[in-house]
Design an enzyme around this catalytic site. Structure first.
Site, PDB file in Angstrom:
ATOM      1  CG  MET A 117      45.617  28.816  38.189  1.00 45.25           C
ATOM      2  SD  MET A 117      46.609  30.301  38.366  1.00 45.25           S
ATOM      3  CE  MET A 117      45.395  31.547  37.900  1.00 45.25           C
ATOM      4  N   GLY A 158      39.054  40.264  38.258  1.00 43.96           N
ATOM      5  CA  GLY A 158      39.593  39.940  39.575  1.00 43.96           C
ATOM      6  C   GLY A 158      39.991  41.196  40.303  1.00 43.96           C
ATOM      7  CB  SER A 159      43.068  43.246  40.185  1.00 49.17           C
ATOM      8  OG  SER A 159      43.154  43.148  38.789  1.00 49.17           O
ATOM      9  CG  ASP A 174      39.834  35.074  32.786  1.00 50.51           C
ATOM     10  OD1 ASP A 174      40.119  35.987  33.578  1.00 50.51           O
ATOM     11  OD2 ASP A 174      39.896  33.866  33.083  1.00 50.51           O
ATOM     12  N   GLY A 183      42.579  41.431  32.856  1.00 53.05           N
ATOM     13  CA  GLY A 183      42.735  42.872  32.654  1.00 53.05           C
ATOM     14  C   GLY A 183      41.449  43.623  32.347  1.00 53.05           C
ATOM     15  CG  ASP A 236      40.717  32.141  37.652  1.00 54.08           C
ATOM     16  OD1 ASP A 236      40.432  31.773  36.496  1.00 54.08           O
ATOM     17  OD2 ASP A 236      40.559  33.312  38.050  1.00 54.08           O
ATOM     18  CG  HIS A 249      39.514  29.682  33.595  1.00 56.49           C
ATOM     19  ND1 HIS A 249      40.163  30.899  33.557  1.00 56.49           N
ATOM     20  CD2 HIS A 249      40.042  28.946  32.570  1.00 56.49           C
ATOM     21  CE1 HIS A 249      41.032  30.907  32.565  1.00 56.49           C
ATOM     22  NE2 HIS A 249      40.991  29.735  31.955  1.00 56.49           N
ATOM     23  CG  HIS A 286      36.152  33.363  36.510  1.00 59.34           C
ATOM     24  ND1 HIS A 286      35.756  32.765  35.326  1.00 59.34           N
ATOM     25  CD2 HIS A 286      37.509  33.350  36.505  1.00 59.34           C
ATOM     26  CE1 HIS A 286      36.835  32.422  34.626  1.00 59.34           C
ATOM     27  NE2 HIS A 286      37.916  32.756  35.324  1.00 59.34           N
ATOM     28  N   GLY A 300      47.526  32.611  34.517  1.00 56.83           N
ATOM     29  CA  GLY A 300      48.403  32.228  35.627  1.00 56.83           C
ATOM     30  C   GLY A 300      48.327  33.188  36.804  1.00 56.83           C
ATOM     31  CB  SER A 304      38.602  36.157  39.009  1.00 58.58           C
ATOM     32  OG  SER A 304      39.581  35.242  39.490  1.00 58.58           O
ATOM     33  CG  MET A 320      42.794  32.858  28.360  1.00 61.52           C
ATOM     34  SD  MET A 320      41.918  33.012  29.932  1.00 61.52           S
ATOM     35  CE  MET A 320      43.109  33.919  30.939  1.00 61.52           C
ATOM     36  CG  MET A 323      43.893  28.460  33.588  1.00 56.58           C
ATOM     37  SD  MET A 323      44.079  30.060  34.392  1.00 56.58           S
ATOM     38  CE  MET A 323      42.775  29.894  35.634  1.00 56.58           C
ATOM     39  N   GLY A 350      46.529  37.046  38.478  1.00 54.26           N
ATOM     40  CA  GLY A 350      45.647  38.201  38.401  1.00 54.26           C
ATOM     41  C   GLY A 350      46.477  39.468  38.251  1.00 54.26           C
ATOM     42  N   GLY A 351      45.822  40.548  37.923  1.00 46.38           N
ATOM     43  CA  GLY A 351      46.474  41.857  37.930  1.00 46.38           C
ATOM     44  C   GLY A 351      47.435  42.124  36.786  1.00 46.38           C
TER      45      GLY A 351
HETATM   46  C1  DX5 Z   1      44.165  34.594  34.959  1.00 46.83           C
HETATM   47  C2  DX5 Z   1      42.812  34.193  35.501  1.00 46.83           C
HETATM   48  C3  DX5 Z   1      41.901  35.330  35.647  1.00 46.83           C
HETATM   49  C4  DX5 Z   1      42.361  36.390  36.606  1.00 46.83           C
HETATM   50  C5  DX5 Z   1      41.887  37.714  36.120  1.00 46.83           C
HETATM   51  O1  DX5 Z   1      44.947  33.488  34.759  1.00 46.83           O
HETATM   52  O2  DX5 Z   1      42.208  33.234  34.652  1.00 46.83           O
HETATM   53  O3  DX5 Z   1      40.564  34.923  35.924  1.00 46.83           O
HETATM   54  O4  DX5 Z   1      41.953  36.172  37.909  1.00 46.83           O
HETATM   55  O5  DX5 Z   1      42.443  38.667  36.946  1.00 46.83           O
HETATM   56  P1  DX5 Z   1      42.456  40.211  36.604  1.00 46.83           P
HETATM   57  O6  DX5 Z   1      41.039  40.623  36.399  1.00 46.83           O
HETATM   58  O7  DX5 Z   1      43.081  40.809  37.809  1.00 46.83           O
HETATM   59  O8  DX5 Z   1      43.287  40.378  35.351  1.00 46.83           O
HETATM   60 ZN    ZN Z   2      39.983  32.783  34.804  1.00 49.79          ZN
END
Ligand code: DX5
Ligand code: ZN
Length: 227
Positions: A41, A198-199, A176, A178, A39, A70, A37, A146, A12, A141, A72, A148-149
């Site tokens: 928002m 992501g992280s 998606d 963690g 995101d 994705h 990916h 909303g 992500s 999810m 949101m 990452g991390g």
């Molecule tokens: C959360 C996003 C994810 C996010 C995942 O709202 O949809 O795609 O970036 O981030 P990590 O992998 O750090 O949980």
């Molecule tokens: Zn996402």
């Protein structure tokens, strides 16, 4: 985009350097990303704001694999054409984003994209029971969307239920939130094939030190494949 259920790692770019998306995308693909990916928002459906169709269109030429967008956002339908024009390969809408997800999925396919449906942690697997032939991907999810991390929320029961419901249909299960080498085997064993991270992909690396991205991607993939 041929269908298979092998493990696909989808970094992500929410965790990338926002001043440097083009190079970041090229770096993760060179280091083994299967999908990218993206995101989106809106500060309304989720309490954070990222970028819109103009930015996504600018990412497009850098993505050689699959651009997995994705959304949101709410509403979704007025923006479907804009994301088709931006070059999304997969466009995913949240089932919670409006009353007419069935129409939304038809419209996404009608615009020439693969249609994804995302489920927040509080939404049951059964919510997609009547959508299975209209969708190409179900995004489970494992955080509240909303940011990452965040800490992984265990949804393995939901993933296993979805895997059974899907049967032989060519529908991806994407996870998606963690995802890291510890959580990846759990979701893979339950039936997931697309792992967004992501992280866990971007941590410790940069475009000038991109081999770290490769190490991180391989660690997730190997853990998932060992499940
Ligand atoms: C959360 C996003 C994810 C996010 C995942 O709202 O949809 O795609 O970036 O981030 P990590 O992998 O750090 O949980
Ligand atoms: Zn996402």
């Amino acid at each position: 985009m041929p269908f298979d259920r092998s493990v696909k790692i989808a970094p992500s770019i929410l965790s990338a350097d926002f001043a440097n998306f083009g190079q970041e995308i090229r770096a993760i693909e060179a280091e083994g990303a299967d999908w990218v990916h993206v995101d989106v928002m809106d500060g309304h459906f989720v309490p954070n704001l990222t970028f819109g169709p103009m930015a996504v269109k600018a990412f497009r030429p850098h993505v050689k694999t699959v651009m997995d967008v994705h959304l949101m956002i709410a509403p979704v339908d007025p923006y479907i054409e804009a994301y088709a024009d931006a070059g999304a390969d997969v466009l995913t809408a949240h089932i919670e984003a409006g009353p007419h997800i069935h129409r939304t999925l038809q419209a996404i396919r009608g615009a020439g994209m693969k249609a994804g449906v995302a489920l927040n942690p509080g939404t049951p697997a059964e919510a997609v029971a009547h959508l299975l032939d209209l969708t190409d991907l179900i995004c489970v999810m494992t955080v509240n969307p909303g940011f990452g991390g965040q800490k992984f929320i265990d949804m393995t029961g939901k993933i296993a239920t979805l895997r059974q419901m899907i049967g032989d249909r060519p529908v991806h299960i994407e996870i998606d939130g963690g995802v890291d080498p510890t959580t990846a085997p759990k979701v893979r064993a339950a039936g997931a094939d697309v792992l967004v991270a992501g992280s866990a992909v971007f941590k410790g690396g940069s475009v000038d030190n991109r081999s770290v991205y490769g190490t991180n991607i391989r660690a997730i993939r190997e853990a998932a494949n060992a499940a």
